[in-house]
Design a protein around this motif. Structure first.
Motif, PDB file in Angstrom:
ATOM      1  N   MET A 213       0.861  -1.181   0.000  1.00 57.29           N
ATOM      2  CA  MET A 213       0.000   0.000   0.000  1.00 57.29           C
ATOM      3  C   MET A 213       0.895   1.228   0.000  1.00 57.29           C
ATOM      4  O   MET A 213       1.360   1.670   1.037  1.00 57.29           O
ATOM      5  CB  MET A 213      -0.932   0.011   1.205  1.00 57.29           C
ATOM      6  N   VAL A 214       1.146   1.768  -1.172  1.00 54.59           N
ATOM      7  CA  VAL A 214       2.103   2.863  -1.313  1.00 54.59           C
ATOM      8  C   VAL A 214       1.504   4.168  -0.813  1.00 54.59           C
ATOM      9  O   VAL A 214       2.222   5.065  -0.361  1.00 54.59           O
ATOM     10  CB  VAL A 214       2.549   2.992  -2.783  1.00 54.59           C
ATOM     11  N   GLU A 215       0.194   4.292  -0.896  1.00 55.80           N
ATOM     12  CA  GLU A 215      -0.488   5.514  -0.468  1.00 55.80           C
ATOM     13  C   GLU A 215      -1.808   5.124   0.181  1.00 55.80           C
ATOM     14  O   GLU A 215      -2.541   4.283  -0.344  1.00 55.80           O
ATOM     15  CB  GLU A 215      -0.746   6.423  -1.665  1.00 55.80           C
ATOM     16  N   SER A 216      -2.120   5.711   1.318  1.00 53.06           N
ATOM     17  CA  SER A 216      -3.361   5.378   2.014  1.00 53.06           C
ATOM     18  C   SER A 216      -3.830   6.554   2.849  1.00 53.06           C
ATOM     19  O   SER A 216      -3.042   7.447   3.202  1.00 53.06           O
ATOM     20  CB  SER A 216      -3.179   4.142   2.898  1.00 53.06           C
ATOM     21  N   GLN A 217      -5.138   6.541   3.181  1.00 49.87           N
ATOM     22  CA  GLN A 217      -5.759   7.562   4.022  1.00 49.87           C
ATOM     23  C   GLN A 217      -6.768   6.895   4.957  1.00 49.87           C
ATOM     24  O   GLN A 217      -7.420   5.912   4.586  1.00 49.87           O
ATOM     25  CB  GLN A 217      -6.455   8.626   3.184  1.00 49.87           C
ATOM     26  N   PRO A 253       3.221   9.426   2.759  1.00 50.09           N
ATOM     27  CA  PRO A 253       2.004   9.152   1.996  1.00 50.09           C
ATOM     28  C   PRO A 253       1.096   8.109   2.622  1.00 50.09           C
ATOM     29  O   PRO A 253       0.011   7.846   2.098  1.00 50.09           O
ATOM     30  CB  PRO A 253       2.551   8.646   0.657  1.00 50.09           C
ATOM     31  N   VAL A 254       1.529   7.488   3.727  1.00 51.67           N
ATOM     32  CA  VAL A 254       0.783   6.384   4.322  1.00 51.67           C
ATOM     33  C   VAL A 254       0.091   6.847   5.597  1.00 51.67           C
ATOM     34  O   VAL A 254       0.727   7.412   6.493  1.00 51.67           O
ATOM     35  CB  VAL A 254       1.719   5.203   4.622  1.00 51.67           C
ATOM     36  N   SER A 255      -1.216   6.609   5.660  1.00 52.33           N
ATOM     37  CA  SER A 255      -2.020   6.920   6.855  1.00 52.33           C
ATOM     38  C   SER A 255      -3.117   5.868   6.918  1.00 52.33           C
ATOM     39  O   SER A 255      -4.184   6.055   6.339  1.00 52.33           O
ATOM     40  CB  SER A 255      -2.646   8.310   6.751  1.00 52.33           C
ATOM     41  N   ASP A 256      -2.864   4.765   7.600  1.00 48.62           N
ATOM     42  CA  ASP A 256      -3.846   3.689   7.549  1.00 48.62           C
ATOM     43  C   ASP A 256      -4.041   3.038   8.914  1.00 48.62           C
ATOM     44  O   ASP A 256      -3.400   3.382   9.889  1.00 48.62           O
ATOM     45  CB  ASP A 256      -3.498   2.657   6.476  1.00 48.62           C
ATOM     46  N   LEU A 268     -14.707  12.066  19.459  1.00 50.43           N
ATOM     47  CA  LEU A 268     -13.991  10.896  18.979  1.00 50.43           C
ATOM     48  C   LEU A 268     -12.486  11.149  18.986  1.00 50.43           C
ATOM     49  O   LEU A 268     -12.034  12.273  18.721  1.00 50.43           O
ATOM     50  CB  LEU A 268     -14.436  10.546  17.557  1.00 50.43           C
ATOM     51  N   PHE A 269     -11.730  10.105  19.280  1.00 49.59           N
ATOM     52  CA  PHE A 269     -10.274  10.145  19.229  1.00 49.59           C
ATOM     53  C   PHE A 269      -9.815   8.989  18.364  1.00 49.59           C
ATOM     54  O   PHE A 269     -10.284   7.855  18.527  1.00 49.59           O
ATOM     55  CB  PHE A 269      -9.667  10.028  20.627  1.00 49.59           C
ATOM     56  N   ALA A 270      -8.919   9.250  17.417  1.00 46.87           N
ATOM     57  CA  ALA A 270      -8.436   8.222  16.505  1.00 46.87           C
ATOM     58  C   ALA A 270      -6.920   8.179  16.506  1.00 46.87           C
ATOM     59  O   ALA A 270      -6.255   9.215  16.629  1.00 46.87           O
ATOM     60  CB  ALA A 270      -8.935   8.480  15.085  1.00 46.87           C
ATOM     61  N   THR A 271      -6.384   6.973  16.369  1.00 51.76           N
ATOM     62  CA  THR A 271      -4.964   6.783  16.089  1.00 51.76           C
ATOM     63  C   THR A 271      -4.840   6.073  14.747  1.00 51.76           C
ATOM     64  O   THR A 271      -5.733   5.336  14.329  1.00 51.76           O
ATOM     65  CB  THR A 271      -4.277   5.934  17.173  1.00 51.76           C
ATOM     66  N   TYR A 272      -3.721   6.293  14.067  1.00 53.00           N
ATOM     67  CA  TYR A 272      -3.455   5.566  12.825  1.00 53.00           C
ATOM     68  C   TYR A 272      -1.960   5.559  12.566  1.00 53.00           C
ATOM     69  O   TYR A 272      -1.216   6.398  13.069  1.00 53.00           O
ATOM     70  CB  TYR A 272      -4.227   6.156  11.639  1.00 53.00           C
ATOM     71  N   ARG A 273      -1.521   4.564  11.765  1.00 52.23           N
ATOM     72  CA  ARG A 273      -0.100   4.352  11.565  1.00 52.23           C
ATOM     73  C   ARG A 273       0.394   5.090  10.322  1.00 52.23           C
ATOM     74  O   ARG A 273      -0.379   5.439   9.430  1.00 52.23           O
ATOM     75  CB  ARG A 273       0.211   2.858  11.451  1.00 52.23           C
ATOM     76  N   THR A 274       1.712   5.295  10.279  1.00 53.89           N
ATOM     77  CA  THR A 274       2.371   5.952   9.158  1.00 53.89           C
ATOM     78  C   THR A 274       3.675   5.214   8.867  1.00 53.89           C
ATOM     79  O   THR A 274       3.999   4.221   9.528  1.00 53.89           O
ATOM     80  CB  THR A 274       2.693   7.432   9.476  1.00 53.89           C
ATOM     81  N   ILE A 275       4.447   5.706   7.907  1.00 52.44           N
ATOM     82  CA  ILE A 275       5.810   5.201   7.689  1.00 52.44           C
ATOM     83  C   ILE A 275       6.831   6.247   8.111  1.00 52.44           C
ATOM     84  O   ILE A 275       8.009   6.163   7.749  1.00 52.44           O
ATOM     85  CB  ILE A 275       6.037   4.801   6.219  1.00 52.44           C
TER      86      ILE A 275
END
Length: 622
Positions: A213-217, A253-256, A268-275
């Motif tokens: 996944m080269v790019e994500s949101q 470019p990665v946010s998934d 609401l509170f969210a966490t998400y991973r990156t590179i």
């Protein structure tokens, strides 16, 4: 979850490889091999659990006889009547001989119905455009967002399959098919907030290498009537956030793999991973329609950044209103100088305890929740289960999934850490104080556990440096063979630690630089060295901050070799020899302190309100 093919460990971790220990760790609940196995078909991912109205556990998972992404990947359920110790045979939600069905997440609604949401290759696509042939033939992260439901606690599932309509966003129109095919997957276990339900997932744009996944949101699916609507075809859905973009990373470019919890006021509170070496966090005050500006996750308002690779970083809320955050505690800017494989380094699993204050979550310093003594084992995609006042966690290494009961004391320590101001006495084998301690003086050294027995110890100092030149010895127990412990300043203004058993040695030092948790000149500082022989981790806490490597290192902790054993040297420890400064106290524990205990000791301090040293016995404690 989806990832590129496995690569060797990053160079920064390669030197930390250890051979499996011959010693037993059967009494350590953090050792994943002490957990209860959840049955699978070979590959297994996302073992998520709901407690049914019948009182049993229903676990859904993605499984298959091949590797991740291979044909035959499908979703199943299994039931436990004894809180995860034993499980039923698999109950197929989707069959193994149909199109790929993956990344299933369960939601139980108030009437007892259980929904299972998953990515379904509805058109049975066999290949997609990609800059990598192997990635292009992977078709488990595309298609329709589908769901089925069960009205009997997961024993049977609806014949009908329902598809959630999903509007196109900019990342879809820009994907490798121009939006004709939707690429996405979810790990954000659904939550209910009042009358609403939310589930988090990621849309994928460019598909290929590096990283598949080269790019994500990050995005969210929201329903305002699923909790009460009995007709699945009448459930209303909307994709959030509003607009043409999902949650993004500040740089990469990665946010998934977005995960959600609700706050006490419904925010609401969210966490998400990156590179990027850091995970992200975001708050929404309007039901997920808009979010705070993109930002890396911090330990609290104006706190330092949390470090994390491209791996699951999940946030969960418990019935007591407290939060837990799962991550792997390494990363940061240094990884971009080290040829980082950002999918690696998922062992140990660390957690933060969260407490809500003024509409924001404040996080504790980290503790180790789970580990495997083989650092190459990857522990990820957890779920947390609360049942009968007890806490459990599931996890997977992609080939084995397990359930573990969590020590409630660990959670109490995490949630109480922000207010803890007391000296820990359990395991205190030596306490020696002075104003200051006479340079070069000696004190009787307690016997410390053999590290082969998987226990450990901790050494705590309160010191003030007039300068940070190298070679200043604060504590030394080494004998002529090199067996013993030495704490000494290094040439880069850090505290160097060496442990030796006469044959094997472990060395590490505290964080270099000038950030939180580093040494400085002129102030009294509280330093704790923790040697934890369960996961074979050596860590350092300076002024209540667990070292994370700062701006110069990927991580602030290290593994030591399983061969390291008895580090008891001389029976007397020499203190403050060649010290350009003062040493005011030494405490030695014959067990590894938790981070929370070291933080509490730091906050308790050594001086009372009058600025005097309390009357504390010097020497051995019973």
């Amino acid at each position: 979850m989806p990832r590129r093919p496995r690569l060797p460990l990053i160079p920064a971790l390669l030197a930390l490889l250890i051979a499996p220990s011959l010693a037993s760790a059967a009494d350590d609940p953090r050792d994943i091999r002490n957990g209860w196995t959840i049955p699978d078909e070979g590959y297994c991912d996302q073992p998520y659990v709901v407690v049914t109205d019948q009182g049993h556990w229903l676990c859904t998972m993605t499984t298959g006889t091949g590797h991740e992404g291979q044909a035959g990947q499908h979703i199943v359920a299994t039931i436990s009547a004894d809180r995860g110790r034993t499980w039923s045979d698999h109950i197929p939600i989707e069959p193994s001989d149909g199109p790929e069905a993956s990344w299933v997440m369960p939601l139980k609604v108030p009437g007892g119905r259980i929904y299972a949401f998953y990515t379904y290759n509805s058109k049975n696509i066999r290949e997609v455009p990609s800059n990598s042939d192997p990635v292009g033939r992977r078709v488990d992260t595309l298609g329709a967002y589908a769901f089925k439901y069960s009205d009997d606690g997961g024993r049977t599932w609806s014949d009908d399959r329902f598809e959630i309509p999903m509007r196109r966003m900019g990342i879809d129109r820009g994907n490798t098919t121009g939006g004709e095919v939707l690429f996405f997957w979810g790990v954000g276990k659904p939550i209910s907030v009042g009358d609403d339900a939310y589930l988090g997932f990621a849309k994928v744009g460019k598909w290929g290498t590096p990283g598949a996944m080269v790019e994500s949101q990050g995005v969210f699916m929201h329903s305002d009537n699923i909790l009460a609507e009995p007709d699945p075809s009448a459930i209303r859905w909307e994709l959030l956030p509003e607009g043409d973009e999902g949650l993004r990373a500040p740089k990469g470019p990665v946010s998934d793999e977005a995960n959600l919890v609700s706050l006490s006021d419904g925010s609401l509170f969210a966490t998400y991973r990156t590179i990027d070496g850091y995970p992200c966090q975001a708050y929404s005050r309007d039901g997920g329609r808009t979010w705070t500006p993109t930002a890396y996750m911090t330990y609290g308002p104006d706190g330092r950044r949390v470090k994390h690779p491209r791996a699951a970083n999940f946030v969960r809320k418990f019935d007591n209103g407290k939060y837990l955050y799962w991550f792997h505690f390494h990363g940061g800017e240094p990884v971009h100088r080290e040829g980082w494989n950002y999918y690696e380094g998922r062992n140990p699993a660390w957690v933060l305890g969260g407490v809500e204050r003024d509409g924001l979550i404040h996080w504790s310093e980290p503790e180790i929740l789970l580990y495997d003594e083989d650092p190459d084992v990857r522990i990820s995609y957890p779920d947390f289960v609360e049942d009968g006042g007890r806490y459990y966690v599931t996890e997977t290494q992609k080939e084995t999934a397990r359930v573990h009961e969590i020590d409630p004391g660990l959670l109490d320590d995490l949630w109480g850490q922000l207010d803890r101001r007391e000296v820990e006495h359990d395991g205190l084998a030596l306490e020696h104080v002075g104003d200051p301690i006479e340079p070069g003086s000696e004190v009787e050294m307690p016997s410390l556990p053999d590290l082969q027995d998987r226990g450990g110890f901790a050494i705590e100092l309160q010191a003030r440096f007039r300068e940070l030149t190298g070679g200043q010895t604060l504590l030394d127990t080494r004998d002529e063979s090199g067996r013993g412990i030495r704490l000494v300043t290094t040439t880069r203004s850090t505290l160097g630690i060496s442990l030796g058993d006469g044959t094997t040695e472990a060395t590490w030092d505290s964080d270099p630089g000038t950030g939180p948790g580093t040494l400085r000149v002129g102030d009294w500082q509280h330093i704790t060295v923790i040697v934890d022989a369960g996961p074979r981790i050596l860590s350092v806490v300076v002024d209540g901050v667990l070292n994370d490597g700062g701006a110069l290192r990927q991580h602030g902790w290290t593994r030591f070799l399983t061969e390291l054993g008895d580090v008891n040297g001389r029976d007397r420890a020499r203190l403050a020899s060649r010290l350009y400064g003062d040493l005011r106290s030494v405490r030695i524990y014959d067990r590894p302190l938790r981070t929370s205990e070291a933080v509490g000791n730091h906050r308790a301090g050594l001086l009372d309100d009058r600025g005097a040293i309390p009357s504390t016995p010097t020497g051995l404690r019973p």
